[in-house]
Scaffold this motif. Structure first.
Motif, PDB file in Angstrom:
ATOM      1  N   THR A  74       1.254  -7.140 -11.888  1.00 19.70           N
ATOM      2  CA  THR A  74      -0.203  -7.084 -11.722  1.00 19.70           C
ATOM      3  C   THR A  74      -0.646  -7.909 -10.524  1.00 19.70           C
ATOM      4  N   VAL A  75      -0.127  -9.118 -10.412  1.00 20.42           N
ATOM      5  CA  VAL A  75      -0.525 -10.007  -9.318  1.00 20.42           C
ATOM      6  C   VAL A  75      -0.024  -9.488  -7.971  1.00 20.42           C
ATOM      7  N   VAL A  76       1.255  -9.097  -7.925  1.00 23.22           N
ATOM      8  CA  VAL A  76       1.857  -8.700  -6.646  1.00 23.22           C
ATOM      9  C   VAL A  76       1.293  -7.379  -6.140  1.00 23.22           C
ATOM     10  N   PHE A  77       1.285  -6.357  -7.030  1.00 18.60           N
ATOM     11  CA  PHE A  77       0.913  -5.016  -6.579  1.00 18.60           C
ATOM     12  C   PHE A  77      -0.529  -4.626  -6.917  1.00 18.60           C
ATOM     13  N   GLY A  78      -1.157  -5.392  -7.809  1.00 19.33           N
ATOM     14  CA  GLY A  78      -2.547  -5.098  -8.138  1.00 19.33           C
ATOM     15  C   GLY A  78      -3.539  -6.004  -7.437  1.00 19.33           C
ATOM     16  N   VAL A  79      -3.039  -7.129  -6.888  1.00 21.75           N
ATOM     17  CA  VAL A  79      -3.923  -8.079  -6.212  1.00 21.75           C
ATOM     18  C   VAL A  79      -3.470  -8.340  -4.774  1.00 21.75           C
ATOM     19  N   ILE A  80      -2.234  -8.857  -4.613  1.00 20.51           N
ATOM     20  CA  ILE A  80      -1.790  -9.290  -3.285  1.00 20.51           C
ATOM     21  C   ILE A  80      -1.622  -8.119  -2.318  1.00 20.51           C
ATOM     22  N   SER A  81      -0.890  -7.085  -2.755  1.00 18.93           N
ATOM     23  CA  SER A  81      -0.683  -5.928  -1.866  1.00 18.93           C
ATOM     24  C   SER A  81      -1.996  -5.282  -1.435  1.00 18.93           C
ATOM     25  N   PRO A  82      -2.940  -5.036  -2.348  1.00 21.51           N
ATOM     26  CA  PRO A  82      -4.223  -4.479  -1.905  1.00 21.51           C
ATOM     27  C   PRO A  82      -4.970  -5.388  -0.931  1.00 21.51           C
ATOM     28  N   ALA A 137      10.505   1.364  -4.089  1.00 17.05           N
ATOM     29  CA  ALA A 137       9.972   1.503  -2.736  1.00 17.05           C
ATOM     30  C   ALA A 137      10.335   0.281  -1.890  1.00 17.05           C
ATOM     31  N   LEU A 138      10.196  -0.903  -2.470  1.00 19.60           N
ATOM     32  CA  LEU A 138      10.535  -2.132  -1.745  1.00 19.60           C
ATOM     33  C   LEU A 138      12.041  -2.265  -1.533  1.00 19.60           C
ATOM     34  N   LEU A 139      12.819  -1.948  -2.575  1.00 19.62           N
ATOM     35  CA  LEU A 139      14.272  -2.090  -2.478  1.00 19.62           C
ATOM     36  C   LEU A 139      14.884  -1.135  -1.455  1.00 19.62           C
ATOM     37  N   THR A 140      14.232  -0.016  -1.198  1.00 24.00           N
ATOM     38  CA  THR A 140      14.737   0.950  -0.220  1.00 24.00           C
ATOM     39  C   THR A 140      14.132   0.737   1.170  1.00 24.00           C
ATOM     40  N   GLY A 141      13.442  -0.382   1.341  1.00 24.53           N
ATOM     41  CA  GLY A 141      12.925  -0.713   2.662  1.00 24.53           C
ATOM     42  C   GLY A 141      11.520  -0.249   2.953  1.00 24.53           C
ATOM     43  N   GLY A 142      10.826   0.289   1.976  1.00 22.30           N
ATOM     44  CA  GLY A 142       9.459   0.753   2.177  1.00 22.30           C
ATOM     45  C   GLY A 142       8.454  -0.349   1.893  1.00 22.30           C
ATOM     46  N   SER A 143       7.187   0.015   1.858  1.00 23.61           N
ATOM     47  CA  SER A 143       6.123  -0.937   1.563  1.00 23.61           C
ATOM     48  C   SER A 143       5.194  -0.348   0.516  1.00 23.61           C
ATOM     49  N   VAL A 144       4.518  -1.222  -0.203  1.00 17.49           N
ATOM     50  CA  VAL A 144       3.612  -0.797  -1.269  1.00 17.49           C
ATOM     51  C   VAL A 144       2.204  -1.250  -0.933  1.00 17.49           C
ATOM     52  N   GLN A 145       1.286  -0.290  -0.933  1.00 12.17           N
ATOM     53  CA  GLN A 145      -0.110  -0.599  -0.644  1.00 12.17           C
ATOM     54  C   GLN A 145      -0.846  -1.049  -1.897  1.00 12.17           C
ATOM     55  N   SER A 146      -0.621  -0.366  -2.994  1.00 13.20           N
ATOM     56  CA  SER A 146      -1.312  -0.730  -4.243  1.00 13.20           C
ATOM     57  C   SER A 146      -0.644  -0.068  -5.430  1.00 13.20           C
ATOM     58  N   LEU A 147      -0.859  -0.655  -6.590  1.00  4.18           N
ATOM     59  CA  LEU A 147      -0.462  -0.084  -7.877  1.00  4.18           C
ATOM     60  C   LEU A 147      -1.680  -0.144  -8.776  1.00  4.18           C
ATOM     61  N   PHE A 169      -3.677  -7.343   1.330  1.00  7.56           N
ATOM     62  CA  PHE A 169      -3.063  -7.217   2.647  1.00  7.56           C
ATOM     63  C   PHE A 169      -3.279  -5.841   3.266  1.00  7.56           C
ATOM     64  N   ASN A 170      -3.738  -4.882   2.446  1.00  6.98           N
ATOM     65  CA  ASN A 170      -3.991  -3.526   2.951  1.00  6.98           C
ATOM     66  C   ASN A 170      -5.440  -3.110   2.713  1.00  6.98           C
ATOM     67  N   ILE A 171      -6.335  -4.081   2.717  1.00 11.10           N
ATOM     68  CA  ILE A 171      -7.708  -3.838   2.306  1.00 11.10           C
ATOM     69  C   ILE A 171      -8.415  -2.795   3.163  1.00 11.10           C
ATOM     70  N   PHE A 172      -8.055  -2.698   4.440  1.00  8.99           N
ATOM     71  CA  PHE A 172      -8.755  -1.759   5.329  1.00  8.99           C
ATOM     72  C   PHE A 172      -8.164  -0.352   5.280  1.00  8.99           C
ATOM     73  N   SER A 173      -7.059  -0.181   4.555  1.00 11.78           N
ATOM     74  CA  SER A 173      -6.455   1.156   4.452  1.00 11.78           C
ATOM     75  C   SER A 173      -6.259   1.582   3.007  1.00 11.78           C
ATOM     76  N   LEU A 174      -6.911   0.883   2.076  1.00 11.65           N
ATOM     77  CA  LEU A 174      -6.754   1.198   0.662  1.00 11.65           C
ATOM     78  C   LEU A 174      -7.239   2.605   0.351  1.00 11.65           C
ATOM     79  N   GLN A 175      -6.495   3.272  -0.528  1.00 13.72           N
ATOM     80  CA  GLN A 175      -6.859   4.615  -0.946  1.00 13.72           C
ATOM     81  C   GLN A 175      -7.358   4.648  -2.396  1.00 13.72           C
ATOM     82  N   VAL A 176      -7.593   3.479  -2.948  1.00 11.48           N
ATOM     83  CA  VAL A 176      -8.126   3.381  -4.313  1.00 11.48           C
ATOM     84  C   VAL A 176      -9.384   2.529  -4.282  1.00 11.48           C
ATOM     85  N   GLY A 177     -10.238   2.763  -5.275  1.00 13.19           N
ATOM     86  CA  GLY A 177     -11.484   2.029  -5.352  1.00 13.19           C
ATOM     87  C   GLY A 177     -11.343   0.685  -6.034  1.00 13.19           C
ATOM     88  N   PHE A 178     -12.367  -0.149  -5.858  1.00 14.31           N
ATOM     89  CA  PHE A 178     -12.364  -1.481  -6.457  1.00 14.31           C
ATOM     90  C   PHE A 178     -12.311  -1.399  -7.971  1.00 14.31           C
TER      91      PHE A 178
END
Length: 263
Positions: A128-136, A55-65, A138-147
């Motif tokens: 884990t750090v990048v997509f499980g912590v940092i990305s969420p 997703a990142l390599l093709t120019g997209g963005s990641v909200q969470s993993l 930066f997208n905390i107000f639009s997250l589609q997953v629970g804490f």
């Protein structure tokens, strides 16, 4: 064009066969899934990380993993466009297969298993750090997953990274070699098993409305999800075929110059 088993590959092939037989045997032992539960989570990390990276390599963005306790996982991303969606949705199953093939290649090239395990530990930790912590964050107000999903992902990722790191630092060569071979086999067989499950989910008359990568592809392209399942199965089998040849065979001398499979 004929191939034969390379003499120097025979010990490695025996190791791979043992890992494969153990993996298949576990499928038929009641409750044995619990023994390989951490590896199931590891394979899910590889699958979901493949989605996120592409997703990142093709120019997209990641909200969470996130990964779940049942071994499933999900990546919420915003693709860059049509082709970004195609590559991102395909990356999970094909990325897991590619990971297994790469592991086979590294074993065949006698790369230190301790180095491989250390790199895997670092990879899981970074994902884990990048997509499980940092990305969420930066997208905390639009997250589609629970804490709770994020918390489980962070804990599982940390434990997997520590476990792989411990194997890298403290195991002997024989155990480290088997660990790498077992992870490779688990990735390959789990990928095919998951594609089989995906086939039944998307099968005409028997399918369900569960959200899947094939469903995403169907929505993006208009082709039925079952078509994409067959495409992914074909590509996966082709990759595995090439990987096994690179891993275990050498060609007759008469035709050796014409093949990438020479050993």
């Amino acid at each position: 064009m004929r191939y034969k088993l390379a003499e120097d590959a025979k010990p490695q092939v025996l190791l791979l066969l043992i890992a494969t037989l153990l993996t298949v045997g576990i499928w038929f032992i009641p409750y044995a899934d619990y023994l390989v539960y951490p590896i199931r989570l590891f394979v899910t990390f590889i699958h979901e990380s493949s989605h996120a990276i592409i997703a990142l390599l093709t120019g997209g963005s990641v909200q969470s993993l996130t990964i779940a306790a049942d071994g499933s996982g999900v990546v919420y991303s915003v693709p860059s466009g049509f082709f970004g969606q195609i590559f991102t949705s395909s990356a999970g199953y094909l990325g897991t297969t590619a990971f297994g093939v790469i592991m086979l290649y590294l074993i065949r090239k006698a790369v230190s298993p301790h180095k491989i395990l250390f790199v895997l530990a670092a990879f899981i930790g970074i994902m884990t750090v990048v997509f499980g912590v940092i990305s969420p964050m930066f997208n905390i107000f639009s997250l589609q997953v629970g804490f709770s999903s994020l918390l489980f992902t962070i804990i599982a990722g940390a434990l997997l990274a520590v476990g792989l790191g411990a194997l890298a630092l403290y195991s002997n060569v024989r155990i480290a070699n088997f660990a790498v071979a077992f992870l490779a086999v688990q990735a390959l067989l789990n990928s095919l098993s998951d594609l089989k499950t995906l086939f039944f989910i998307n099968a005409p008359f028997y399918g369900s409305d569960i959200a899947t990568d094939a469903g995403n592809m169907a929505a993006a392209t208009g082709l039925p999800g079952i078509v994409w399942v067959f495409i992914w199965i074909g590509i996966s089998l082709a990759m595995i075929s090439v990987g096994l040849r690179l891993y275990a065979v050498s060609q007759n001398k008469a035709a050796a110059k014409d093949s990438v499979f020479e050993s």
